[in-house]
Design a protein around this motif. Structure first.
Motif, PDB file in Angstrom:
ATOM      1  N   TYR A 191       0.971  27.158 -13.715  1.00 20.93           N
ATOM      2  CA  TYR A 191       2.155  27.947 -13.356  1.00 20.93           C
ATOM      3  C   TYR A 191       2.932  28.335 -14.616  1.00 20.93           C
ATOM      4  N   VAL A 192       3.186  27.362 -15.479  1.00 15.09           N
ATOM      5  CA  VAL A 192       3.964  27.630 -16.692  1.00 15.09           C
ATOM      6  C   VAL A 192       3.192  28.542 -17.639  1.00 15.09           C
ATOM      7  N   SER A 193       1.878  28.378 -17.715  1.00 13.61           N
ATOM      8  CA  SER A 193       1.071  29.188 -18.635  1.00 13.61           C
ATOM      9  C   SER A 193       1.080  30.666 -18.268  1.00 13.61           C
ATOM     10  N   GLU A 194       1.385  30.965 -16.999  1.00 13.22           N
ATOM     11  CA  GLU A 194       1.379  32.355 -16.543  1.00 13.22           C
ATOM     12  C   GLU A 194       2.730  33.049 -16.722  1.00 13.22           C
ATOM     13  N   ILE A 195       3.737  32.312 -17.188  1.00 15.81           N
ATOM     14  CA  ILE A 195       5.045  32.910 -17.466  1.00 15.81           C
ATOM     15  C   ILE A 195       4.976  33.664 -18.792  1.00 15.81           C
ATOM     16  N   ASN A 196       5.413  34.921 -18.806  1.00 15.51           N
ATOM     17  CA  ASN A 196       5.338  35.761 -20.004  1.00 15.51           C
ATOM     18  C   ASN A 196       6.240  35.206 -21.109  1.00 15.51           C
ATOM     19  N   PRO A 197       5.678  34.688 -22.201  1.00 17.14           N
ATOM     20  CA  PRO A 197       6.503  34.063 -23.246  1.00 17.14           C
ATOM     21  C   PRO A 197       7.331  35.060 -24.047  1.00 17.14           C
ATOM     22  N   LYS A 198       7.014  36.353 -23.942  1.00 11.86           N
ATOM     23  CA  LYS A 198       7.804  37.356 -24.653  1.00 11.86           C
ATOM     24  C   LYS A 198       9.132  37.630 -23.942  1.00 11.86           C
ATOM     25  N   LEU A 199       9.173  37.340 -22.658  1.00 12.94           N
ATOM     26  CA  LEU A 199      10.375  37.616 -21.866  1.00 12.94           C
ATOM     27  C   LEU A 199      11.106  36.355 -21.426  1.00 12.94           C
ATOM     28  N   PHE A 200      10.357  35.238 -21.346  1.00 15.11           N
ATOM     29  CA  PHE A 200      10.928  34.024 -20.774  1.00 15.11           C
ATOM     30  C   PHE A 200      10.550  32.805 -21.610  1.00 15.11           C
ATOM     31  N   ALA A 201      11.505  31.888 -21.716  1.00 13.57           N
ATOM     32  CA  ALA A 201      11.231  30.569 -22.288  1.00 13.57           C
ATOM     33  C   ALA A 201      11.103  29.581 -21.129  1.00 13.57           C
ATOM     34  N   SER A 202      10.131  28.698 -21.201  1.00 13.26           N
ATOM     35  CA  SER A 202       9.935  27.749 -20.108  1.00 13.26           C
ATOM     36  C   SER A 202       9.700  26.352 -20.662  1.00 13.26           C
ATOM     37  N   LYS A 203      10.104  25.365 -19.872  1.00 14.06           N
ATOM     38  CA  LYS A 203       9.862  23.970 -20.247  1.00 14.06           C
ATOM     39  C   LYS A 203       9.738  23.128 -18.988  1.00 14.06           C
ATOM     40  N   MET A 204       9.104  21.977 -19.155  1.00 15.89           N
ATOM     41  CA  MET A 204       8.871  21.068 -18.041  1.00 15.89           C
ATOM     42  C   MET A 204       9.583  19.753 -18.322  1.00 15.89           C
ATOM     43  N   LEU A 205      10.254  19.231 -17.320  1.00 14.24           N
ATOM     44  CA  LEU A 205      10.917  17.936 -17.412  1.00 14.24           C
ATOM     45  C   LEU A 205      10.173  16.991 -16.479  1.00 14.24           C
ATOM     46  N   PRO A 206       9.246  16.193 -17.021  1.00 16.30           N
ATOM     47  CA  PRO A 206       8.319  15.438 -16.159  1.00 16.30           C
ATOM     48  C   PRO A 206       8.865  14.114 -15.654  1.00 16.30           C
ATOM     49  N   ARG A 207       8.263  13.659 -14.555  1.00 14.44           N
ATOM     50  CA  ARG A 207       8.419  12.313 -14.015  1.00 14.44           C
ATOM     51  C   ARG A 207       9.879  11.892 -13.857  1.00 14.44           C
ATOM     52  N   ILE A 208      10.614  12.710 -13.123  1.00  9.91           N
ATOM     53  CA  ILE A 208      11.985  12.375 -12.777  1.00  9.91           C
ATOM     54  C   ILE A 208      11.957  11.685 -11.411  1.00  9.91           C
ATOM     55  N   GLU A 209      12.564  10.525 -11.296  1.00 10.29           N
ATOM     56  CA  GLU A 209      12.509   9.754 -10.046  1.00 10.29           C
ATOM     57  C   GLU A 209      11.047   9.561  -9.598  1.00 10.29           C
ATOM     58  N   VAL A 210      10.190   9.274 -10.543  1.00 11.53           N
ATOM     59  CA  VAL A 210       8.777   8.916 -10.362  1.00 11.53           C
ATOM     60  C   VAL A 210       7.875  10.124 -10.080  1.00 11.53           C
ATOM     61  N   HIS A 211       8.132  10.854  -8.998  1.00 12.46           N
ATOM     62  CA  HIS A 211       7.165  11.850  -8.556  1.00 12.46           C
ATOM     63  C   HIS A 211       7.612  13.307  -8.738  1.00 12.46           C
ATOM     64  N   ASN A 212       8.786  13.538  -9.241  1.00  8.75           N
ATOM     65  CA  ASN A 212       9.267  14.914  -9.367  1.00  8.75           C
ATOM     66  C   ASN A 212       9.163  15.416 -10.796  1.00  8.75           C
ATOM     67  N   GLU A 213       8.855  16.707 -10.907  1.00 13.08           N
ATOM     68  CA  GLU A 213       8.833  17.379 -12.205  1.00 13.08           C
ATOM     69  C   GLU A 213       9.601  18.691 -12.059  1.00 13.08           C
ATOM     70  N   LEU A 214      10.545  18.894 -12.964  1.00  9.83           N
ATOM     71  CA  LEU A 214      11.326  20.124 -12.958  1.00  9.83           C
ATOM     72  C   LEU A 214      10.745  21.123 -13.947  1.00  9.83           C
ATOM     73  N   ILE A 215      10.703  22.377 -13.520  1.00 14.20           N
ATOM     74  CA  ILE A 215      10.307  23.472 -14.407  1.00 14.20           C
ATOM     75  C   ILE A 215      11.540  24.368 -14.580  1.00 14.20           C
ATOM     76  N   ILE A 216      11.896  24.618 -15.819  1.00 14.54           N
ATOM     77  CA  ILE A 216      13.045  25.475 -16.124  1.00 14.54           C
ATOM     78  C   ILE A 216      12.547  26.710 -16.859  1.00 14.54           C
ATOM     79  N   ILE A 217      12.945  27.860 -16.359  1.00 18.06           N
ATOM     80  CA  ILE A 217      12.579  29.140 -16.965  1.00 18.06           C
ATOM     81  C   ILE A 217      13.854  29.879 -17.322  1.00 18.06           C
TER      82      ILE A 217
END
Length: 221
Positions: A191-217
């Motif tokens: 999912y993150v790899s398909e975000i256009n890096p020329k227009l958007f910055a993206s990052k992942m915040l992994p393993r929050i409360e064990v099973h959740n991962e946040l993606i910020i674009i």
């Protein structure tokens, strides 16, 4: 309240309903606060509120407070709305899209969601809403679960492209996902790899409360 006091020792369930969309919905006193759960996971307040609060803090409360319009896909009990209004003191408009009318009825009754004046709740399918809305948003929060499952369309490039097209300049997407196995890890990385890096910055915040991962674009241009 006796139920609230007892909840510090053991969860006290005060409401349970079967919903055609969400299967089982439960309202429970847990550690002195009301939480909204499905059969197998937390839907609002409790751990979910902590997860999304962490994501909002990562974006920056100072940025959020200056935003004009926030879109929330997946309202449930509205815990992230309460974070925005009560903790961040956000004064702009919030549009919440929820497919399950039973969920909103419960949110109004137990969590006073209908008392938030700046909130407009739309009963609709998130996919359909995203395709037809004419508005642009400063922040789009995606928090859509069917118990512990997430609809496949959320991760399709067609949908993510539409989501990104709805952002104002310098706008953000906060996407809450659940990681239960390696296939989910691969799904999120794709999912993150398909975000256009020329227009958007993206990052992942992994393993929050064990099973959740946040993606910020963030829309950077």
């Amino acid at each position: 309240m006796i139920q609230k006091l007892f909840s510090y020792f053991i969860p006290v369930k005060i409401f349970k309903k079967k919903s055609a969309r969400s299967k089982v919905i439960e309202v429970t006193w847990a550690n002195g606060e009301l939480v909204l759960d499905s059969e197998n996971t937390n839907y609002s307040y409790g751990s979910l509120q902590r997860i999304l609060r962490y994501g909002l803090r990562n974006i920056g409360y100072n940025k959020i407070i200056d935003m004009d319009h926030i879109l929330l896909l997946g309202v449930a009990g509205g815990s992230v709305i309460k974070t925005l209004v009560d903790e961040i003191a956000y004064k702009g408009k919030i549009t919440g899209v929820e497919i399950d009318p039973d969920m909103i009825e419960i949110a109004n009754k137990y969590f006073d969601l209908n008392k938030i004046q700046q909130l407009e709740v739309v009963i609709d399918d998130a996919f359909e809403f995203v395709l037809k809305t004419k508005h642009k948003y400063d922040l789009i929060i995606i928090d859509i679960f069917e118990d512990i499952k997430m609809p496949n369309f959320l991760f399709e490039s067609f949908f993510s492209g539409h989501i990104c097209s709805l952002l104002n300049n310098k706008g953000f997407v906060l996407f809450n996902t659940m990681i239960l196995d390696e296939a989910h890890n691969i799904r999120n990385r794709k999912y993150v790899s398909e975000i256009n890096p020329k227009l958007f910055a993206s990052k992942m915040l992994p393993r929050i409360e064990v099973h959740n991962e946040l993606i910020i674009i963030e829309k950077v241009v």
